[in-house]
Motif scaffolding. Structure first.
Motif, PDB file in Angstrom:
ATOM      1  N   VAL A 289      36.993  48.138  47.338  1.00 45.40           N
ATOM      2  CA  VAL A 289      38.017  47.535  46.489  1.00 45.40           C
ATOM      3  C   VAL A 289      39.172  48.507  46.270  1.00 45.40           C
ATOM      4  CG1 VAL A 289      38.497  46.612  44.182  1.00 45.40           C
ATOM      5  CG2 VAL A 289      36.428  45.904  45.409  1.00 45.40           C
TER       6      VAL A 289
ATOM      7  N   THR B 294      41.032  41.219  52.490  1.00 46.04           N
ATOM      8  CA  THR B 294      40.554  40.838  51.156  1.00 46.04           C
ATOM      9  C   THR B 294      39.570  39.673  51.199  1.00 46.04           C
ATOM     10  OG1 THR B 294      42.542  39.508  50.808  1.00 46.04           O
ATOM     11  CG2 THR B 294      42.545  41.745  49.892  1.00 46.04           C
TER      12      THR B 294
ATOM     13  N   ILE C  96      36.308  39.589  48.988  1.00 46.26           N
ATOM     14  CA  ILE C  96      35.965  38.471  48.101  1.00 46.26           C
ATOM     15  C   ILE C  96      34.547  37.990  48.380  1.00 46.26           C
ATOM     16  CG2 ILE C  96      36.497  36.041  47.600  1.00 46.26           C
ATOM     17  CD1 ILE C  96      39.503  36.865  47.895  1.00 46.26           C
ATOM     18  N   GLU C  97      34.185  37.916  49.644  1.00 43.48           N
ATOM     19  CA  GLU C  97      32.821  37.506  50.006  1.00 43.48           C
ATOM     20  C   GLU C  97      31.790  38.495  49.452  1.00 43.48           C
ATOM     21  OE1 GLU C  97      30.358  37.297  54.129  1.00 43.48           O
ATOM     22  OE2 GLU C  97      32.328  36.315  54.131  1.00 43.48           O
TER      23      GLU C  97
ATOM     24  N   LEU D 134      32.206  40.601  46.937  1.00 39.67           N
ATOM     25  CA  LEU D 134      32.239  40.533  45.475  1.00 39.67           C
ATOM     26  C   LEU D 134      31.470  39.314  44.972  1.00 39.67           C
ATOM     27  CD1 LEU D 134      35.936  41.593  45.082  1.00 39.67           C
ATOM     28  CD2 LEU D 134      34.011  42.763  43.957  1.00 39.67           C
ATOM     29  N   THR D 135      31.580  38.210  45.704  1.00 40.46           N
ATOM     30  CA  THR D 135      30.846  36.997  45.336  1.00 40.46           C
ATOM     31  C   THR D 135      29.341  37.237  45.436  1.00 40.46           C
ATOM     32  OG1 THR D 135      32.691  35.632  46.082  1.00 40.46           O
ATOM     33  CG2 THR D 135      30.543  34.548  45.889  1.00 40.46           C
TER      34      THR D 135
ATOM     35  N   CYS E 139      33.409  41.609  38.857  1.00 39.68           N
ATOM     36  CA  CYS E 139      33.507  40.928  40.160  1.00 39.68           C
ATOM     37  C   CYS E 139      34.335  39.653  40.038  1.00 39.68           C
ATOM     38  CB  CYS E 139      32.120  40.596  40.710  1.00 39.68           C
ATOM     39  SG  CYS E 139      31.195  42.013  41.319  1.00 39.68           S
ATOM     40  N   ALA E 140      34.084  38.862  39.008  1.00 39.88           N
ATOM     41  CA  ALA E 140      34.816  37.610  38.823  1.00 39.88           C
ATOM     42  C   ALA E 140      36.305  37.882  38.636  1.00 39.88           C
ATOM     43  CB  ALA E 140      34.258  36.839  37.630  1.00 39.88           C
TER      44      ALA E 140
ATOM     45  N   THR F 155      37.997  40.563  39.594  1.00 35.70           N
ATOM     46  CA  THR F 155      38.543  41.127  40.828  1.00 35.70           C
ATOM     47  C   THR F 155      38.753  40.046  41.871  1.00 35.70           C
ATOM     48  OG1 THR F 155      37.471  43.232  40.310  1.00 35.70           O
ATOM     49  CG2 THR F 155      38.176  42.902  42.582  1.00 35.70           C
ATOM     50  N   ILE F 156      37.818  39.119  41.978  1.00 38.47           N
ATOM     51  CA  ILE F 156      37.966  37.983  42.903  1.00 38.47           C
ATOM     52  C   ILE F 156      39.213  37.180  42.540  1.00 38.47           C
ATOM     53  CG2 ILE F 156      36.978  35.737  43.543  1.00 38.47           C
ATOM     54  CD1 ILE F 156      34.180  37.168  43.305  1.00 38.47           C
ATOM     55  N   THR F 157      39.402  36.897  41.260  1.00 35.80           N
ATOM     56  CA  THR F 157      40.568  36.133  40.808  1.00 35.80           C
ATOM     57  C   THR F 157      41.864  36.846  41.184  1.00 35.80           C
ATOM     58  OG1 THR F 157      39.316  35.148  38.995  1.00 35.80           O
ATOM     59  CG2 THR F 157      41.725  35.151  38.775  1.00 35.80           C
TER      60      THR F 157
ATOM     61  N   ARG G 205      42.409  36.747  45.008  1.00 36.37           N
ATOM     62  CA  ARG G 205      42.798  35.405  45.458  1.00 36.37           C
ATOM     63  C   ARG G 205      44.245  35.095  45.075  1.00 36.37           C
ATOM     64  NH1 ARG G 205      37.162  32.362  44.161  1.00 36.37           N
ATOM     65  NH2 ARG G 205      36.224  32.736  46.210  1.00 36.37           N
TER      66      ARG G 205
END
Length: 189
Positions: free
Chosen positions: A100, A108, A112-113, A115-116, A172-173, A175-177, A180
Motif C-alpha cells: 500500500v 491498485t 484492492i483484491e 485488501l478485500t 482495509c475498508a 483504504t479500498i474506498t 477506488r
C-alpha cells in the motif's frame, strides 16, 4: 518476548498436549504471538529440558499415547521475571502495508483484491474472538467478568486481538474506498 514466555502463559490454564497447545495458540495467543506447530513442539522440548514445564504420558485406548505438559514452579518464576521486566514497544511488519505504501506506483486493482481478502480474514477473526470472549465470560456481562472473573488475562488479550482485527478491517475498508475513488478520478482524466 520469547516464544518460551508465550508457551508458558498458554499453559497456565492447565495441562495441554502439544496438539492442544497448537490449537490454543491458534485461537487465543496468535493475536499477539504467532508460531508454527513444529516451533511449539520444539519449544516444549526446550522448556522441559530447562525444568520450566513437566510432561507426563497419558495412555489412550484408541489413540496413540500423548504427553500433557504443565508449568512448574520454575516456569512460574520465569514468567514472574518476564512480567517484571520492562516491555519493549511493539512494531508492525506487514507486507501488505509495504504494498500500500507503493500504491501510487503499482496496480491498485491487485491491492484492492488483497485488501478485500485481508478484510475478510480480519472479519473471520473478529467473529472468532467474539465467540471466544462470550464463551469465557459465560452469562456475565463484560464488566462483571472483568471485575470478578477467575482468569482475566486471556480475556484481556482476547479483547486486544478483537480490537486489532477491527482496526485491520476498518483500515482495509477505508483504504479500498480511497483507492477506488482515485481509480475513478484517474479514469475520468
Amino acid at each position: 518476548m520469547a516464544l518460551r514466555h508465550a508457551v508458558l502463559a498458554a499453559l497456565l490454564d492447565g495441562e495441554l498436549s502439544g496438539y492442544e497447545l497448537a490449537k490454543a495458540f491458534d485461537v487465543g495467543v496468535a493475536n499477539f504471538w504467532y508460531a508454527q506447530p513444529q516451533q511449539l513442539y520444539a519449544e516444549l522440548t526446550r522448556l522441559e529440558q530447562a525444568g520450566l514445564v513437566v510432561g507426563r504420558e497419558v495412555v489412550q485406548e484408541t489413540r496413540p499415547t500423548k504427553r500433557l505438559f504443565h508449568v512448574t514452579d520454575a516456569g512460574l518464576a520465569e514468567l514472574e521475571d518476564f512480567a517484571a521486566a520492562s516491555a519493549k514497544p511493539s512494531f508492525v511488519r506487514d507486507d501488505l502495508l509495504v504494498k500500500v505504501r507503493a500504491a501510487d506506483h503499482v496496480d491498485t486493482a491487485v491491492l484492492i483484491e488483497q485488501l478485500t481478502e485481508r478484510a475478510a480474514f480480519a472479519q473471520a477473526k473478529i467473529d472468532l474472538f467474539g465467540k471466544l470472549l462470550r464463551s469465557m465470560r459465560g452469562d456475565r456481562t463484560e464488566d462483571e467478568f472483568l471485575r470478578h472473573g477467575d482468569r482475566i488475562g486471556p480475556y484481556l488479550t482476547g479483547l486486544r486481538g478483537l480490537s486489532f482485527e477491527q482496526g485491520n478491517r476498518d483500515w482495509c475498508a477505508r483504504t479500498i474506498t480511497v483507492l477506488r475513488e482515485r481509480q475513478t478520478v484517474r479514469a475520468r482524466h
